[in-house]
Write an enzyme that holds these catalytic residues in place. Structure first.
Site, short mmCIF file in Angstrom:
data_model
loop_
_atom_site.label_atom_id
_atom_site.label_comp_id
_atom_site.label_asym_id
_atom_site.label_seq_id
_atom_site.Cartn_x
_atom_site.Cartn_y
_atom_site.Cartn_z
N SER A 77 0.84 -1.19 0.00
CA SER A 77 0.00 0.00 0.00
C SER A 77 0.88 1.24 0.00
O SER A 77 2.00 1.22 0.52
CB SER A 77 -0.94 0.03 1.22
OG SER A 77 -1.87 1.09 1.12
N SER A 78 0.37 2.30 -0.60
CA SER A 78 1.16 3.53 -0.69
C SER A 78 0.23 4.73 -0.78
O SER A 78 -0.97 4.60 -1.02
CB SER A 78 2.08 3.50 -1.91
OG SER A 78 1.31 3.47 -3.11
#
Length: 311
Positions: A77-78
Site C-alpha cells: 500500500s502507498s
C-alpha cells in the site's frame, strides 16, 4: 506543495486546489518507508529525534509517492504522488452531486479529497485488506471526513452503493472489471491505471448494450497492483530479453509490452512499434463490452486491436 503543483499546471480546477489546500496529507501518512543504502527505513511522526520528525513532515508534503505498508518485504500500500492524484481527479471530471467509487482505499487521502469536494455521503472507497480500511477510517476521521469505507474485493465494485457517476482506481490492473461498468450510470467516467498508463473511459448505453471506451492519458503511472490480479511487471522485460537493451529501456515500448502481454509476443509488439512510428500513449485506448474487452491503437475497430484478460 500546493503552490508548486499549481505552478506546474497540475491543479487547473480551483475546486481541486482548494481540496488539496484543505486536506492535510500528513494525517494520512503518520509513517512511511524510504529507501536508503541499508534498505527500507521508516520515518514516523512519533520519532523522538526532532530532525527525524522534520524529515518525516517534509517528506509528507513532497510531491512524491510514499510507501506506507510493507508485508514480507513487499510494498502492499502507498500514498500516491499528489500531482498524479490531481491529474487523475481532474480527468475524473466530477460534478456536484456525482456519486464516486474509489477502488483502493490506501491511506484514505484520496477519499478525503473527494469527500471535501463532493461531501461524505457521495464517496465510497473499497479495499480488500481490513487493516488498510480500518487505518483509512481512522485517518479520515482525524481529518474530519467520513465517507463510506468498505472492506471487499475492489474488482467486484460495490453493488450495494451503485450506481456510480464516477469510478477511480488507485491500483494497477490487467484489464477493466466488468462489474465497474455494470455499476456505472450512463455517461459515467472510469479513470484507472492499466499497464503503465492511465485509461479514461466513458460509459454509454448503445443498441448493442453497455459500452465503456476511451483513450489513455499522456502520463505514465505506476501503482501497487490490485490484490489478486495478475499485472505484467518485470517478467515482461524478462520475456523480451532477446530484444535490444535500449528498446527495453524505452518507457513507451515497455508500456506497449505491458498492455499487449496477454496477446502479442514481444517480437510482434516490436514490429507494431516500428511500423506505427513509436506511438505515444494517447494513441492507445480500451473498449469494454458485455462480450469482452480489447486494447487498440488509433481505432477501436481498426487493424491493431488485441484482447485483454477478463477481470
Amino acid at each position: 506543495m500546493v503552490r508548486n503543483m499549481a505552478a506546474a499546471g497540475a491543479l487547473p480546477d480551483p475546486a481541486w486546489r482548494d481540496a488539496f489546500q484543505a486536506v492535510p496529507r500528513h494525517l494520512f501518512v503518520p509513517y512511511y518507508y524510504v529507501e536508503g543504502s541499508g534498505g527500507s527505513r521508516r520515518l514516523w511522526s512519533g520519532d523522538p529525534d526532532p530532525e527525524a520528525r522534520w524529515r518525516w513532515l517534509s517528506g509528507a508534503y513532497a510531491d512524491t509517492a510514499l510507501g506506507t505498508r510493507m508485508r514480507d518485504g513487499r510494498l502492499v500500500s502507498s500514498s500516491s504522488q499528489p500531482s498524479l492524484m490531481a491529474g487523475m481527479l481532474t480527468e475524473l471530471d466530477v460534478r456536484d452531486g456525482d456519486r464516486v467509487l474509489e477502488i483502493g482505499a490506501g491511506t484514505g487521502y484520496n477519499a478525503a479529497l473527494l469527500a471535501h469536494r463532493l461531501g461524505d455521503g457521495l464517496v465510497t472507497t473499497v479495499d480488500l485488506d481490513p487493516e488498510i480500511t480500518e487505518s483509512a477510517r481512522v485517518h479520515l476521521a482525524e481529518s474530519g471526513h467520513r465517507p463510506t469505507v468498505v472492506t471487499g474485493d475492489g474488482a467486484r465494485g460495490c453493488p450495494e452503493r451503485a450506481p456510480f457517476d464516477r469510478i477511480i482506481a488507485t491500483c494497477a490492473l490487467p484489464s477493466v472489471p466488468r462489474a465497474w461498468v455494470a455499476q456505472s450510470a450512463p455517461g459515467a467516467r472510469i479513470v484507472a491505471p492499466l499497464a503503465t498508463g492511465l485509461v479514461s473511459l466513458r460509459v454509454a448505453d448503445t443498441p448493442e448494450g453497455r459500452v465503456a471506451q476511451g483513450p489513455f492519458l499522456a502520463t505514465s503511472a505506476f501503482f501497487v497492483a490490485l490484490r489478486g490480479a495478475p499485472v505484467p511487471g518485470e517478467e515482461v522485460a524478462e520475456r523480451a530479453s532477446g530484444l535490444p537493451r535500449n528498446l527495453l529501456a524505452n518507457d513507451l515500448f515497455r508500456f506497449l509490452l505491458a498492455l499487449s502481454a496477454y496477446a502479442l509476443s514481444p517480437e510482434e509488439a516490436h514490429r507494431l512499434w516500428r511500423h506505427e512510428h513509436r506511438p505515444q500513449r494517447q494513441r492507445y485506448g480500451v473498449t469494454v463490452t458485455g462480450e469482452g474487452q480489447w486494447a487498440w491503437l488509433d481505432d477501436p475497430h481498426g487493424p491493431h486491436v488485441w484482447p485483454l484478460p477478463a477481470t
